[in-house]
Design a protein around this motif. Structure first.
Motif, PDB file in Angstrom:
ATOM      1  N   ASN A 132       0.823  -1.215   0.000  1.00  0.00           N
ATOM      2  CA  ASN A 132       0.000   0.000   0.000  1.00  0.00           C
ATOM      3  C   ASN A 132       0.857   1.266   0.000  1.00  0.00           C
ATOM      4  OD1 ASN A 132      -2.372  -1.468  -0.036  1.00  0.00           O
ATOM      5  ND2 ASN A 132      -2.622  -1.408   2.189  1.00  0.00           N
ATOM      6  N   ASN A 133       2.025   1.235   0.638  1.00  0.00           N
ATOM      7  CA  ASN A 133       2.901   2.405   0.712  1.00  0.00           C
ATOM      8  C   ASN A 133       3.797   2.555  -0.517  1.00  0.00           C
ATOM      9  OD1 ASN A 133       1.878   3.133   3.214  1.00  0.00           O
ATOM     10  ND2 ASN A 133       3.408   1.925   4.320  1.00  0.00           N
ATOM     11  N   SER A 134       3.821   1.542  -1.369  1.00  0.00           N
ATOM     12  CA  SER A 134       4.685   1.582  -2.555  1.00  0.00           C
ATOM     13  C   SER A 134       4.078   2.459  -3.640  1.00  0.00           C
ATOM     14  CB  SER A 134       4.891   0.171  -3.095  1.00  0.00           C
ATOM     15  OG  SER A 134       5.565   0.212  -4.325  1.00  0.00           O
ATOM     16  N   THR A 135       4.954   3.214  -4.315  1.00  0.00           N
ATOM     17  CA  THR A 135       4.505   4.033  -5.450  1.00  0.00           C
ATOM     18  C   THR A 135       4.844   3.362  -6.777  1.00  0.00           C
ATOM     19  OG1 THR A 135       6.592   5.236  -5.412  1.00  0.00           O
ATOM     20  CG2 THR A 135       4.747   6.172  -4.144  1.00  0.00           C
ATOM     21  N   ASP A 136       5.332   2.141  -6.717  1.00  0.00           N
ATOM     22  CA  ASP A 136       5.720   1.409  -7.934  1.00  0.00           C
ATOM     23  C   ASP A 136       4.492   1.212  -8.822  1.00  0.00           C
ATOM     24  OD1 ASP A 136       6.561  -0.345  -9.899  1.00  0.00           O
ATOM     25  OD2 ASP A 136       7.424  -1.800  -8.527  1.00  0.00           O
ATOM     26  N   PRO A 137       4.515   1.755 -10.035  1.00  0.00           N
ATOM     27  CA  PRO A 137       3.354   1.597 -10.922  1.00  0.00           C
ATOM     28  C   PRO A 137       3.159   0.159 -11.405  1.00  0.00           C
ATOM     29  CG  PRO A 137       5.153   2.666 -12.099  1.00  0.00           C
ATOM     30  CD  PRO A 137       5.592   2.527 -10.664  1.00  0.00           C
ATOM     31  N   GLY A 138       4.182  -0.676 -11.270  1.00  0.00           N
ATOM     32  CA  GLY A 138       4.078  -2.057 -11.720  1.00  0.00           C
ATOM     33  C   GLY A 138       3.658  -3.022 -10.624  1.00  0.00           C
ATOM     34  N   LYS A 139       3.337  -2.508  -9.447  1.00  0.00           N
ATOM     35  CA  LYS A 139       2.944  -3.411  -8.363  1.00  0.00           C
ATOM     36  C   LYS A 139       1.616  -4.084  -8.703  1.00  0.00           C
ATOM     37  CE  LYS A 139       0.501  -0.028  -5.497  1.00  0.00           C
ATOM     38  NZ  LYS A 139       0.474   0.653  -4.215  1.00  0.00           N
ATOM     39  N   TYR A 140       1.432  -5.264  -8.171  1.00  0.00           N
ATOM     40  CA  TYR A 140       0.177  -5.971  -8.425  1.00  0.00           C
ATOM     41  C   TYR A 140      -0.099  -6.943  -7.283  1.00  0.00           C
ATOM     42  CZ  TYR A 140       3.054  -9.902 -10.000  1.00  0.00           C
ATOM     43  OH  TYR A 140       3.960 -10.927 -10.068  1.00  0.00           O
ATOM     44  N   SER A 141      -1.327  -7.361  -7.215  1.00  0.00           N
ATOM     45  CA  SER A 141      -1.723  -8.356  -6.215  1.00  0.00           C
ATOM     46  C   SER A 141      -2.496  -9.459  -6.920  1.00  0.00           C
ATOM     47  CB  SER A 141      -2.586  -7.718  -5.125  1.00  0.00           C
ATOM     48  OG  SER A 141      -3.787  -7.228  -5.681  1.00  0.00           O
ATOM     49  N   ILE A 142      -2.514 -10.604  -6.284  1.00  0.00           N
ATOM     50  CA  ILE A 142      -3.252 -11.750  -6.830  1.00  0.00           C
ATOM     51  C   ILE A 142      -3.838 -12.517  -5.651  1.00  0.00           C
ATOM     52  CG2 ILE A 142      -1.154 -13.157  -6.933  1.00  0.00           C
ATOM     53  CD1 ILE A 142      -2.376 -14.564  -9.399  1.00  0.00           C
ATOM     54  N   SER A 143      -5.079 -12.936  -5.790  1.00  0.00           N
ATOM     55  CA  SER A 143      -5.700 -13.679  -4.692  1.00  0.00           C
ATOM     56  C   SER A 143      -5.053 -15.062  -4.586  1.00  0.00           C
ATOM     57  CB  SER A 143      -7.208 -13.836  -4.916  1.00  0.00           C
ATOM     58  OG  SER A 143      -7.465 -14.745  -5.972  1.00  0.00           O
ATOM     59  N   TYR A 144      -5.102 -15.622  -3.395  1.00  0.00           N
ATOM     60  CA  TYR A 144      -4.577 -16.969  -3.211  1.00  0.00           C
ATOM     61  C   TYR A 144      -5.300 -17.957  -4.126  1.00  0.00           C
ATOM     62  CZ  TYR A 144      -1.899 -15.537   0.878  1.00  0.00           C
ATOM     63  OH  TYR A 144      -0.990 -14.938   1.706  1.00  0.00           O
TER      64      TYR A 144
END
Length: 173
Positions: A132-144
Motif C-alpha cells: 500500500n505504501n509503494s509508489t511502484d506503478p508495476g505493483k500488483y496483487s493476486i488472490s490466493y
C-alpha cells in the motif's frame, strides 16, 4: 546378478566406522548416464492434459498402456504423481479448501508484489502495508485462489516422448 555386471564400482563411506570405505556397484550410474538422452528435444513434444486426465490416462492414450506413466515422471523430472501434476477441478477445490479453509477465504486474501528496486526487474512478494505504501506503478496483487489456479494450469502442460520412440526409451531405462 548379471544385470549389474557392467556397472562401475564406487567407494562408499562406512558410516559406522569412518576409517573404512566400502566398495560397491554404482547402481545409479546407468540411470545418470542415460538421463542425458532426456535432453534430446527431437524425441519429445509438449502435451496439454485435460481436466480429468492423469498421467496414467495420458500414457494409455499415447502408448496404449497406462504402465508407462513413469516415463512422464522421468522426462519431466517430477516425482509426486499426485501434486506435481495438474489437479482436476474437484481435486483443486479440495486442495484450496484444505489449505485456506474455504474458497471465499482464498478468493478474498491476496499476495502482494512490487519491484525489488528501480534498478532491476525482479519482483518480490511483500506484506500489504509495504504494498500500500509503494509508489511502484508495476505493483500488483493476486488472490490466493487465482494463484492456486495459475500454479495448477502451469502443471497442465508436460513433456512426453514421441510414441514411436517409447519402446526404445523403456528398454533404455
Amino acid at each position: 546378478m548379471s544385470y549389474f555386471t557392467p556397472f562401475n564400482y564406487v567407494a562408499y563411506p562406512d558410516f559406522l566406522d569412518p576409517t573404512k570405505v566400502n566398495i560397491m556397484k554404482n547402481i545409479t550410474s546407468r540411470v545418470i548416464r542415460k538421463l542425458s538422452t532426456v535432453d534430446d528435444q527431437t524425441l519429445y513434444y509438449l502435451y496439454t492434459m485435460n481436466d480429468h486426465e492423469s498421467i496414467e490416462t495420458v500414457s494409455n492414450s499415447l502408448y496404449g498402456t497406462p504402465n508407462y506413466y513413469w516415463t512422464i515422471i522421468v522426462i519431466n523430472k517430477l516425482y509426486d504423481k499426485f501434486y506435481d501434476f495438474t489437479l482436476s477441478n474437484n481435486q483443486l477445490t479440495d486442495h484450496i479448501v484444505g489449505k485456506y479453509g474455504s474458497l471465499s477465504a482464498a478468493q478474498n486474501s491476496f499476495r502482494y508484489y512490487i519491484k525489488a528496486s528501480s534498478y532491476t526487474n525482479t519482483i518480490v512478494e511483500v506484506d500489504q502495508t509495504t504494498y500500500n505504501n509503494s509508489t511502484d506503478p508495476g505493483k500488483y496483487s493476486i488472490s490466493y485462489f487465482d494463484n492456486e489456479l495459475t500454479i495448477n494450469e502451469d502443471k497442465r502442460t508436460v513433456t512426453v516422448i514421441h510414441p514411436k520412440y517409447i519402446n526404445q526409451f523403456v528398454s533404455l531405462f
